[in-house]
Design a protein around this motif. Structure first.
Motif, PDB file in Angstrom:
ATOM      1  N   UNK A 139       0.851  -1.186   0.000  1.00  0.00           N
ATOM      2  CA  UNK A 139       0.000   0.000   0.000  1.00  0.00           C
ATOM      3  C   UNK A 139       0.889   1.239   0.000  1.00  0.00           C
ATOM      4  N   UNK A 140       0.479   2.251  -0.737  1.00  0.00           N
ATOM      5  CA  UNK A 140       1.296   3.464  -0.776  1.00  0.00           C
ATOM      6  C   UNK A 140       0.429   4.708  -0.915  1.00  0.00           C
ATOM      7  N   UNK A 141       0.971   5.790  -0.417  1.00  0.00           N
ATOM      8  CA  UNK A 141       0.335   7.103  -0.529  1.00  0.00           C
ATOM      9  C   UNK A 141       1.448   8.106  -0.818  1.00  0.00           C
ATOM     10  N   UNK A 149       8.005   9.514  -9.526  1.00  0.00           N
ATOM     11  CA  UNK A 149       8.475   8.342  -8.789  1.00  0.00           C
ATOM     12  C   UNK A 149       7.327   7.366  -8.553  1.00  0.00           C
ATOM     13  N   UNK A 150       6.151   7.919  -8.292  1.00  0.00           N
ATOM     14  CA  UNK A 150       4.975   7.075  -8.078  1.00  0.00           C
ATOM     15  C   UNK A 150       4.646   6.273  -9.335  1.00  0.00           C
ATOM     16  N   UNK A 151       4.754   6.917 -10.481  1.00  0.00           N
ATOM     17  CA  UNK A 151       4.471   6.235 -11.743  1.00  0.00           C
ATOM     18  C   UNK A 151       5.479   5.123 -12.009  1.00  0.00           C
ATOM     19  N   UNK A 152       6.751   5.392 -11.695  1.00  0.00           N
ATOM     20  CA  UNK A 152       7.785   4.364 -11.861  1.00  0.00           C
ATOM     21  C   UNK A 152       7.497   3.180 -10.943  1.00  0.00           C
ATOM     22  N   UNK A 166      -6.740  -1.982  -5.538  1.00  0.00           N
ATOM     23  CA  UNK A 166      -7.244  -0.615  -5.611  1.00  0.00           C
ATOM     24  C   UNK A 166      -6.154   0.237  -6.242  1.00  0.00           C
ATOM     25  N   UNK A 167      -6.413   1.515  -6.394  1.00  0.00           N
ATOM     26  CA  UNK A 167      -5.461   2.390  -7.070  1.00  0.00           C
ATOM     27  C   UNK A 167      -4.078   2.334  -6.438  1.00  0.00           C
ATOM     28  N   UNK A 168      -4.022   2.303  -5.115  1.00  0.00           N
ATOM     29  CA  UNK A 168      -2.735   2.310  -4.413  1.00  0.00           C
ATOM     30  C   UNK A 168      -2.557   1.080  -3.531  1.00  0.00           C
ATOM     31  N   UNK A 169      -3.233   0.004  -3.890  1.00  0.00           N
ATOM     32  CA  UNK A 169      -3.128  -1.251  -3.138  1.00  0.00           C
ATOM     33  C   UNK A 169      -2.873  -2.385  -4.121  1.00  0.00           C
ATOM     34  N   UNK A 170      -1.714  -3.034  -3.980  1.00  0.00           N
ATOM     35  CA  UNK A 170      -1.312  -4.091  -4.907  1.00  0.00           C
ATOM     36  C   UNK A 170      -1.011  -5.364  -4.131  1.00  0.00           C
ATOM     37  N   UNK A 171      -1.194  -6.495  -4.794  1.00  0.00           N
ATOM     38  CA  UNK A 171      -1.128  -7.785  -4.108  1.00  0.00           C
ATOM     39  C   UNK A 171      -0.281  -8.794  -4.875  1.00  0.00           C
ATOM     40  N   UNK A 172       0.444  -9.631  -4.108  1.00  0.00           N
ATOM     41  CA  UNK A 172       1.196 -10.735  -4.719  1.00  0.00           C
ATOM     42  C   UNK A 172       1.328 -11.861  -3.694  1.00  0.00           C
ATOM     43  N   UNK A 173       1.295 -13.111  -4.146  1.00  0.00           N
ATOM     44  CA  UNK A 173       1.405 -14.223  -3.192  1.00  0.00           C
ATOM     45  C   UNK A 173       2.831 -14.544  -2.745  1.00  0.00           C
ATOM     46  N   UNK A 194       4.049   0.914   2.431  1.00  0.00           N
ATOM     47  CA  UNK A 194       3.947  -0.088   3.489  1.00  0.00           C
ATOM     48  C   UNK A 194       3.744  -1.475   2.875  1.00  0.00           C
ATOM     49  N   UNK A 195       4.256  -2.496   3.570  1.00  0.00           N
ATOM     50  CA  UNK A 195       4.091  -3.880   3.129  1.00  0.00           C
ATOM     51  C   UNK A 195       3.428  -4.669   4.255  1.00  0.00           C
TER      52      UNK A 195
END
Length: 218
Positions: A139-141, A149-152, A166-173, A194-195
């Motif tokens: 998650x990031x803000x 930097x956010x786009x990178x 979500x826009x700023x929430x990404x997931x991986x197993x 944050x992780x």
């Protein structure tokens, strides 16, 4: 073909982490997309450019036709030498001195920035033999003043095959703490990212997205 003095790369300022990541990338990707990519990997790992060397551990350049090993070695050498001269003119490398084995070069400050960019471009998640059953949520803000930097960061998450909840929430197993920390440090966005580690995942779309990957590592 003209004979050139061997070029040796020795740069104590390159971190062990970047060296190891580069070695792993070379091992996992035996074909390189460009001579510059091979040259950077060679320099990062402390290799040598010489027509006599077979470039041990360095991936081969992609070619249109199969050629003899002798001819292939000569062509790789010529391409690497041209790439080296081009980058040297752009102040990517700086001469340290000369030894019995050849001329010694290291990365300039500008070159080390290029190394970090290369490390980000080639960054990959380690795939475990067996999934541990946990999920990693990033998650990031990141403030608007750091939009580039956010786009990178977002683009790299996508390249690493994260699923966007979500826009700023990404997931991986798979475990990704080392890789995300590397990106946070490189992009200087550590306070904004944050992780989290989850034991369960109820999002059906995410489960469906990773279904094939999880089958391979069940």
């Amino acid at each position: 073909m003209p004979r050139h003095i061997p070029i040796l790369f020795k740069d104590p300022n390159i971190s062990d982490e970047i060296r190891e990541r580069t070695k792993k990338f070379v091992k996992d990707h035996p074909l390189a997309s460009s001579a510059v990519q091979v040259l950077l990997a060679t320099a990062i790992m402390g290799g040598t450019i010489t027509v006599a060397a077979a470039f041990p551990g360095i991936f081969k350049l992609i070619g249109k036709h199969e050629v003899s090993e002798k001819k292939a070695k000569r062509e790789r050498y010529q391409k690497l030498w041209r790439s080296f001269n081009n980058l040297k003119k752009k102040n990517i490398f700086e001469k340290v001195g000369e030894g019995n084995e050849g001329v010694i070069y290291r990365f300039s400050d500008k070159g080390r920035a290029m190394v970090r960019e290369f490390a980000v471009e080639t960054l990959e998640l380690e795939k475990p033999k067996r999934w541990d059953g946990k999920w990693r949520m990033v998650m990031f803000d990141i403030p608007e003043k750091f939009k580039s930097r956010r786009l990178i960061f977002q683009r790299k998450l996508s390249e690493l095959d994260f699923y966007q909840l979500q826009k700023s929430v990404w997931l991986h197993p798979f475990s990704c703490v080392k890789e995300i920390n590397f990106l946070r440090d490189f992009l200087e966005i550590k306070p904004y990212v944050e992780i989290f580690e989850l034991n369960e995942m109820s999002n059906g779309r995410a489960l469906y997205y990773f279904r094939d990957l999880l089958k391979k590592h069940a």
